[in-house]
Design a protein around this motif. Structure first.
Motif, short mmCIF file in Angstrom:
data_model
loop_
_atom_site.label_atom_id
_atom_site.label_comp_id
_atom_site.label_asym_id
_atom_site.label_seq_id
_atom_site.Cartn_x
_atom_site.Cartn_y
_atom_site.Cartn_z
N LYS A 55 122.05 87.05 46.31
CA LYS A 55 122.09 88.40 46.90
C LYS A 55 122.83 89.36 45.97
CE LYS A 55 126.37 89.62 47.76
NZ LYS A 55 127.39 88.68 47.67
N ILE A 56 122.42 90.59 46.06
CA ILE A 56 123.12 91.66 45.35
C ILE A 56 123.53 92.69 46.38
CG2 ILE A 56 122.70 93.67 43.85
CD1 ILE A 56 123.21 91.12 42.34
N VAL B 253 117.59 88.37 46.09
CA VAL B 253 116.88 88.34 44.80
C VAL B 253 116.11 87.02 44.76
CG1 VAL B 253 117.12 88.58 42.29
CG2 VAL B 253 118.82 89.63 43.81
N THR C 226 113.94 85.75 42.97
CA THR C 226 113.70 85.05 41.69
C THR C 226 114.89 84.15 41.32
OG1 THR C 226 114.48 87.05 40.63
CG2 THR C 226 112.10 86.69 40.64
N MET D 143 127.25 86.97 43.62
CA MET D 143 125.84 86.82 43.97
C MET D 143 125.66 86.01 45.25
SD MET D 143 123.57 86.45 40.65
CE MET D 143 122.93 87.92 39.92
N SER E 238 114.56 100.49 39.14
CA SER E 238 114.95 99.10 38.85
C SER E 238 116.45 98.99 38.87
CB SER E 238 114.51 98.69 37.45
OG SER E 238 113.15 98.82 37.29
N TRP F 135 119.92 90.25 34.46
CA TRP F 135 118.69 90.05 35.25
C TRP F 135 118.14 91.43 35.57
CZ3 TRP F 135 123.42 87.79 36.33
CH2 TRP F 135 123.49 86.39 36.33
N HIS G 69 115.80 93.59 38.53
CA HIS G 69 115.14 93.55 39.84
C HIS G 69 114.46 94.89 40.05
CE1 HIS G 69 114.34 92.22 43.91
NE2 HIS G 69 114.62 93.45 44.27
N GLU H 148 109.34 95.18 43.81
CA GLU H 148 109.17 93.75 44.15
C GLU H 148 109.75 93.42 45.53
OE1 GLU H 148 111.03 91.47 41.10
OE2 GLU H 148 109.65 92.24 39.61
N SER H 149 110.58 94.34 46.10
CA SER H 149 111.13 94.07 47.43
C SER H 149 109.99 94.19 48.43
CB SER H 149 112.21 95.10 47.80
OG SER H 149 113.26 95.04 46.88
#
Ligand code: MEV
Length: 316
Positions: free
Chosen positions: A11-12, A31, A33, A102, A176, A305, A307, A311-312
């Motif tokens: 998680k972020i 996240v 991935t 994270m 992003s 990384w 994100h 992609e959410s």
């Protein structure tokens, strides 16, 4: 007990860490991935064995280690399923760096709880999962808001207020986040205790910082709804200034935040508990994100990384 696996995500926290412990809202995203798997296999004998990157051995030997919080959760789950003496192997495979903000401990708890419920063929609803995760999060972090567990067990971004059910929140179709690791441990318990100490020593100042973070979270919610990336970035910068004033930033975080801003980030802040761990930077386009990522690597980030908000998954 049957053989079973459970999974969870990194998680972020986009914004709201620390203030969320004192009732302000926070916004966080899983996240997918970066994930974690817990695999549970019954044994014919009574041995109860754990295999993780940071502890390998008998459950009873883990009580005096960093695994103790998770061990107390496993012990409670065994008792719950009337299986205190059941032999098993529990293997945890994680792509999450530990203690970097994270949500590694909450992700571990989430995957283990899912594996146990699946192994005992018992349905598991979200409120029950979050209650179980609180067992180890409390042992590990002292006074957790529950945000980490709520996000590591979710598949879409979450709006979170302590004590309330988390709600999915829509993210814009563009923009992003670049995530970078300082390589230093985040120390959630210590950082949460530092804010608690400041709150006792300087209640008025501390409360002003926490309220300002809450206002920045609401600005981000509006920025997300309107796809207003500059406003979102400005709110991230405000939150970082307030977190630094609360004493939870660190020189290594400040260095990466400056590097990101110098490379064109719309906003940048620490993510998670701070005092080490990871930072995030907001980029308007994938090309800008690539430039920021390169600048963060040049400034000493040990891992990065990306994100993309696109992609959410849609929470609808
Ligand atoms: C840690 O990832 C987030 C904090 O807000 C603590 C918590 O919410 O329990 C610092």
């Amino acid at each position: 007990m049957n053989s079973a696996t459970g999974t969870s995500f990194a998680k972020i926290i986009l914004i709201g860490e620390h203030a969320v412990v004192y009732g302000q809202p926070a916004i966080a995203l899983p996240v997918p991935t970066i994930h974690l798997t817990a695999a549970l296999t019954p044994r014919g004998d009574a041995a109860q064995l754990i295999h993780t990157s940071y502890f390998t051995g008998a459950l009873s030997d883990s009580i005096a280690t960093d695994f103790a919080g998770i061990a107390s959760l496993v012990t409670a789950l065994l008792a719950h399923f009337d299986a205190a003496n059941q032999g098993f192997e529990l293997t945890i495979q994680s792509q999450l760096p530990a203690e970097r903000g994270m949500g590694s401990s909450a992700a571990t708890a989430t995957a283990i709880i899912r594996a146990f419920y699946a192994a005992f063929a018992t349905p598991l609803d979200r409120p029950t999962l979050l209650k179980w995760a609180a067992v180890s999060e409390k042992a590990i972090h002292g006074n957790p808001s529950g945000l980490d567990a709520a996000t590591t067990s979710a598949s879409v971004p979450q709006w979170f207020v302590r004590g309330q059910a988390p709600t999915p929140i829509a993210f814009p179709a563009a923009g992003s986040l670049v995530i970078a690791d300082t390589g230093l441990l985040g120390q959630t318990k210590r950082a949460v205790a530092a804010v608690a100490a400041l709150r006792e020593a300087q209640p008025a100042q501390c409360s002003a910082h926490l309220t300002a973070i809450g206002a920045a979270v609401r600005q981000v919610a509006l920025g997300l709804a309107q796809s207003d990336l500059p406003s979102l970035g400005a709110a991230l910068d405000t939150a970082q200034a307030e977190l630094a004033a609360l004493g939870v930033s660190a020189p290594a975080l400040d260095r990466l935040i400056q590097a990101a801003k110098g490379a064109g980030a719309l906003g940048a802040k620490l993510t998670g508990s701070g005092q080490g761990g990871c930072m995030i930077a907001l980029a308007a386009t994938p090309a800008a994100a690539a430039r920021i990522e390169a600048a963060l690597q040049a400034a000493g980030a040990t891992q990065t990384w990306r994100h993309d908000f696109a992609e959410s998954e849609d929470p609808a």
